[in-house]
Every structure is written in structure tokens, then in C-alpha cells.
Design a protein around this motif. Sequence first.
Motif, PDB file in Angstrom:
ATOM      1  N   MET A  59       0.827  -1.165  -0.213  1.00 11.94           N
ATOM      2  CA  MET A  59      -0.085   0.061  -0.064  1.00 11.94           C
ATOM      3  C   MET A  59       0.743   1.197   0.166  1.00 11.94           C
ATOM      4  SD  MET A  59      -2.846  -1.045   2.835  1.00 11.94           S
ATOM      5  CE  MET A  59      -3.956   0.521   2.840  1.00 11.94           C
ATOM      6  N   GLY A  60       0.599   2.069  -0.987  1.00 12.72           N
ATOM      7  CA  GLY A  60       1.512   3.331  -0.740  1.00 12.72           C
ATOM      8  C   GLY A  60       0.367   4.408  -0.547  1.00 12.72           C
ATOM      9  N   VAL A  61       0.623   4.975   0.817  1.00 12.32           N
ATOM     10  CA  VAL A  61      -0.294   5.778   1.446  1.00 12.32           C
ATOM     11  C   VAL A  61       0.583   7.200   1.858  1.00 12.32           C
ATOM     12  CG1 VAL A  61      -1.988   4.436   1.912  1.00 12.32           C
ATOM     13  CG2 VAL A  61      -0.270   4.289   3.371  1.00 12.32           C
ATOM     14  N   ARG A  62      -0.142   8.116   2.308  1.00 15.62           N
ATOM     15  CA  ARG A  62       0.691   9.327   2.893  1.00 15.62           C
ATOM     16  C   ARG A  62       0.901   8.998   4.431  1.00 15.62           C
ATOM     17  NH1 ARG A  62      -2.773  14.724   0.787  1.00 15.62           N
ATOM     18  NH2 ARG A  62      -2.262  14.468  -1.617  1.00 15.62           N
ATOM     19  N   ASN A  63      -0.026   8.213   5.156  1.00 18.38           N
ATOM     20  CA  ASN A  63       0.081   8.077   6.383  1.00 18.38           C
ATOM     21  C   ASN A  63       0.510   6.391   6.668  1.00 18.38           C
ATOM     22  OD1 ASN A  63       0.204   7.743   9.138  1.00 18.38           O
ATOM     23  ND2 ASN A  63      -1.699   9.033   9.629  1.00 18.38           N
ATOM     24  N   PRO A  64       1.245   5.779   6.643  1.00 23.66           N
ATOM     25  CA  PRO A  64       1.410   4.315   6.621  1.00 23.66           C
ATOM     26  C   PRO A  64       0.888   3.865   8.013  1.00 23.66           C
ATOM     27  CG  PRO A  64       3.525   5.215   5.614  1.00 23.66           C
ATOM     28  CD  PRO A  64       2.482   6.402   6.052  1.00 23.66           C
ATOM     29  N   GLU A  65       1.139   4.552   9.149  1.00 24.56           N
ATOM     30  CA  GLU A  65       0.647   3.912  10.450  1.00 24.56           C
ATOM     31  C   GLU A  65      -0.927   4.273  10.509  1.00 24.56           C
ATOM     32  OE1 GLU A  65       0.552   2.094  13.738  1.00 24.56           O
ATOM     33  OE2 GLU A  65       2.238   2.347  12.737  1.00 24.56           O
ATOM     34  N   GLY A  66      -1.527   5.297  10.000  1.00 23.53           N
ATOM     35  CA  GLY A  66      -3.010   5.504   9.939  1.00 23.53           C
ATOM     36  C   GLY A  66      -3.708   4.275   9.038  1.00 23.53           C
ATOM     37  N   ALA A  67      -2.744   3.898   8.069  1.00 26.11           N
ATOM     38  CA  ALA A  67      -3.442   2.842   7.039  1.00 26.11           C
ATOM     39  C   ALA A  67      -3.620   1.750   7.759  1.00 26.11           C
ATOM     40  CB  ALA A  67      -2.575   2.820   5.822  1.00 26.11           C
ATOM     41  N   LYS A  68      -2.505   1.261   8.633  1.00 33.14           N
ATOM     42  CA  LYS A  68      -2.571  -0.009   9.435  1.00 33.14           C
ATOM     43  C   LYS A  68      -3.689   0.040  10.324  1.00 33.14           C
ATOM     44  CE  LYS A  68       1.176  -2.567  12.110  1.00 33.14           C
ATOM     45  NZ  LYS A  68      -0.083  -3.014  13.089  1.00 33.14           N
ATOM     46  N   GLN A  69      -3.603   1.010  10.707  1.00 35.36           N
ATOM     47  CA  GLN A  69      -4.957   0.964  11.855  1.00 35.36           C
ATOM     48  C   GLN A  69      -6.350   1.010  11.001  1.00 35.36           C
ATOM     49  OE1 GLN A  69      -4.396   4.602  14.268  1.00 35.36           O
ATOM     50  NE2 GLN A  69      -2.301   4.128  15.008  1.00 35.36           N
ATOM     51  N   ALA A  70      -6.427   1.439   9.940  1.00 34.29           N
ATOM     52  CA  ALA A  70      -7.486   1.469   9.348  1.00 34.29           C
ATOM     53  C   ALA A  70      -7.815   0.027   8.933  1.00 34.29           C
ATOM     54  CB  ALA A  70      -7.452   2.062   8.021  1.00 34.29           C
ATOM     55  N   VAL A  71      -6.902  -0.823   8.553  1.00 31.49           N
ATOM     56  CA  VAL A  71      -6.815  -2.109   8.056  1.00 31.49           C
ATOM     57  C   VAL A  71      -7.300  -2.911   9.192  1.00 31.49           C
ATOM     58  CG1 VAL A  71      -5.681  -4.049   6.974  1.00 31.49           C
ATOM     59  CG2 VAL A  71      -5.426  -1.949   5.855  1.00 31.49           C
ATOM     60  N   GLU A  72      -6.587  -2.794  10.350  1.00 35.52           N
ATOM     61  CA  GLU A  72      -6.865  -3.676  11.182  1.00 35.52           C
ATOM     62  C   GLU A  72      -8.083  -3.307  12.034  1.00 35.52           C
ATOM     63  OE1 GLU A  72      -3.688  -2.720  13.977  1.00 35.52           O
ATOM     64  OE2 GLU A  72      -2.223  -3.845  12.890  1.00 35.52           O
ATOM     65  N   SER A  73      -8.862  -2.204  11.616  1.00 34.83           N
ATOM     66  CA  SER A  73     -10.190  -1.801  12.120  1.00 34.83           C
ATOM     67  C   SER A  73     -11.204  -2.760  11.633  1.00 34.83           C
ATOM     68  CB  SER A  73     -10.446  -0.413  12.163  1.00 34.83           C
ATOM     69  OG  SER A  73     -10.534  -0.131  10.751  1.00 34.83           O
ATOM     70  N   ILE A  74     -11.045  -3.221  10.502  1.00 36.48           N
ATOM     71  CA  ILE A  74     -12.139  -3.782   9.416  1.00 36.48           C
ATOM     72  C   ILE A  74     -11.887  -5.338   8.828  1.00 36.48           C
ATOM     73  CG2 ILE A  74     -13.195  -1.500   8.657  1.00 36.48           C
ATOM     74  CD1 ILE A  74     -12.220  -2.612   5.906  1.00 36.48           C
ATOM     75  N   ILE A  75     -10.487  -5.717   9.058  1.00 36.49           N
ATOM     76  CA  ILE A  75     -10.127  -6.821   8.370  1.00 36.49           C
ATOM     77  C   ILE A  75      -9.582  -7.795   9.663  1.00 36.49           C
ATOM     78  CG2 ILE A  75      -8.603  -8.073   6.743  1.00 36.49           C
ATOM     79  CD1 ILE A  75      -8.591  -5.152   5.409  1.00 36.49           C
ATOM     80  N   ASP A  76     -10.071  -9.175   9.174  1.00 35.93           N
ATOM     81  CA  ASP A  76      -9.534 -10.160  10.324  1.00 35.93           C
ATOM     82  C   ASP A  76      -8.069 -10.246  10.297  1.00 35.93           C
ATOM     83  OD1 ASP A  76      -8.877 -12.580  11.435  1.00 35.93           O
ATOM     84  OD2 ASP A  76     -10.773 -13.537  10.691  1.00 35.93           O
ATOM     85  N   LYS A  77      -7.524 -10.188  11.280  1.00 32.50           N
ATOM     86  CA  LYS A  77      -5.894 -10.232  11.332  1.00 32.50           C
ATOM     87  C   LYS A  77      -5.343 -11.638  10.590  1.00 32.50           C
ATOM     88  CE  LYS A  77      -2.004  -9.736  14.357  1.00 32.50           C
ATOM     89  NZ  LYS A  77      -1.504  -9.527  15.822  1.00 32.50           N
ATOM     90  N   SER A  78      -6.031 -12.582  10.665  1.00 37.52           N
ATOM     91  CA  SER A  78      -5.667 -13.815   9.890  1.00 37.52           C
ATOM     92  C   SER A  78      -5.439 -13.781   8.380  1.00 37.52           C
ATOM     93  CB  SER A  78      -6.603 -15.069   9.997  1.00 37.52           C
ATOM     94  OG  SER A  78      -7.887 -14.705   9.543  1.00 37.52           O
TER      95      SER A  78
END
Length: 356
Positions: free
Chosen positions: A97-116
Amino acid sequence: MGFLLSLLYLIVFFICFLFYFFRSTNTIPKNWRELKSEVLTIVEGMMSQNQDFILRKRNRIKLMSLNGRVAVITGGNRGIGLFVVKKLLQCDIKIVMGVRNPEGAKQAVESIIDKSLYEGKINYEHCDTGDMNSVRKFAERVQQLHPAVHILINNAAVMATPYQETKDGFESQMAINYTGHFLLTHLLLPQLIAGSKTNDGKNVRIINVSSCAHRTTDIDFDDFHCKKFYYPADAYAKSKLAQVYFTKYLETIFKERDLKIQSHAPHPGIVNTGLFEHSTINFIPWFKDLFYKTPEQGSRTIIYAAISPYLEGKGGTYLSNCYFDKSHSKAKNFAETKRLFDYTCQLLNIKTFGVI
């Protein structure tokens, strides 16, 4: 006569209502050219919204296992892009993922997607598509991580923003939505070619996320950076038209070079996302909740473009609701698409596209 006059008053009232509450920007048009752009945007949006409703049953995509594939996506940390990422992971695809805020992107993904689904399968990297130097650094990072790429989704976008010039001297909407993605595609073409050799004989895919708004305008080569005329909706539409032109011309390059790569320009639909932050529709948010597609629904055509077996060998197409749709008439003009391609190469100092 009285009935006709009443009907006329009703029509005028309805038009004024639409114009007041459904403008693409908080700015009031100041002249005929701006008014024309705004009206065309509203009409095109309403037609597309109607199409979304009529074709809602067609807007479906069957996910499949594509283990071993690698996808690169710009944006993807919110709205439609976040659900595109989720579906790619459900297909067992590795993602950068190419994003302006990598840490924010990580948090967004973790909020809606199963970690597995995503553990060890996503790299979050910084990329501002409006900054050509940032795009180059991101491409270098992708090259370090994966020698082969199978799907490139040029997704990052802004819409109807106030005029702003990037550090490269480009109009910001054109830079973020089109020029940065053009450069990224150029830089990653060697990895895409490598991906085509490890893709079970199928084409790898480049996805340039566009919009129905592209049909409301034309490319102005004499004022490409909108220094003479700037209206937010028109500038956005121009950037999306540029993506369609780019998609069409890429097919010519791939066929000339006999490359197993194809490109598509999907329109997600009229979707309830943060892209409308500059629109007056935000004054009545319930309307978006009630009538617009959800981000998940908006992600389907993009994923369809990226993985559908039905599209194999059918590149250079504009898609909507998981099907072929009509693009701008000038997008069929080879000379017009080549002109923009050559202009952009000159703008970015690219001597041979795909050769670094």
C-alpha cells in the motif's frame, strides 16, 4: 395555461433545489463556463446514480484464490480503497500500500479486516502521488520488496478541491489523480513485465480508477495546469479523463511490445465516501446514506477489473457496475490519447516509457 405555468415553476424550483444542495463544491459558479461545468457534473452524477440503481444486481464479483500474486495499490486506507484491500486479501494476494500515512493505514486495515487475512501480507509504505519524488521513492521500495507485480491499482484521489499547486508546479488534482500514477506505472513496468511471466499465462493488470465525471470535460493542452481557468469539478473531471486516455493508450503500447499486460479504467459508482467533503451534499448526509453506494459496493468494479477471468484479453476498457460502459467519445481517438501520453512523458522527462 395555468397548469403549464405551475409546472414550469415546479421544474424551475426543482432545478434550483438540486443546484443548491447537490453542487460538487461549496463555491458558487461565477460565470457561464463554471455554471456549465457544474450543471454537467450534476446531470452526469444523477445519471450514474440512476444506473447504479438499475444495474445493482449486476454489480457483483466472485472472489477466488490467487495465492502468489502481488498487488500494489495507492491509497487504500479509507473509503472504497479499504474494501479493495480487504477483497484482495480475501483472494490471498500480497499487497503493498502506498499511502500518505502508513501508520494510519495500518490502523484502518486492522479495524475492519480479520488479522488472519493480512498478517505478513501487507507492506505499508509512504507515497504521496502528488509529489513526484515521493512516487519515485515508493517505486524503489516496491522494487526492493517484490521483483514481480501482478496487479497495479492506481486508486489514490482527491475531488473538487480548492486550487493548489504542487511542489512540482502541477495542479494538485491532476497531479494526485493522474500524473503521479502515470509516473508510478512507468517506474513499475519492469516489475509488471516480470509478473506477466509468473502469472499462469494470464495478463497482469493495471487499474486506473476513473469516474463518470470524465465525460463532462475535455483535456486543455493550452492550460493543462488550470492556471487560466480553474473550477474544482472541471479540474477533477479532467484528471479522470486523463486516466481514461492513459488506459486506452497503454493498450497500444502493450500490443506493440507484445506484453501480457492489460489496463482498465473502472468507475466505482456514486459512493458515500470522504471524497465529497467539498460538496454541498454534506449538508444533508442522510441522502448519501440512503441513495449512494456503500464503499464496499463501490469496491466491486475495481476488483472486477483486477481479477475477473471474463476480462482476460479485453483491456483498454472503461467499466461500471462490473460491466463495460461508454467512455468519453474522444477516448476512442488514437491521436488524442497519444497526444496526452507524449505530453505527460515530456512533462515528467520520460524518454522511453517503462525503461528506467
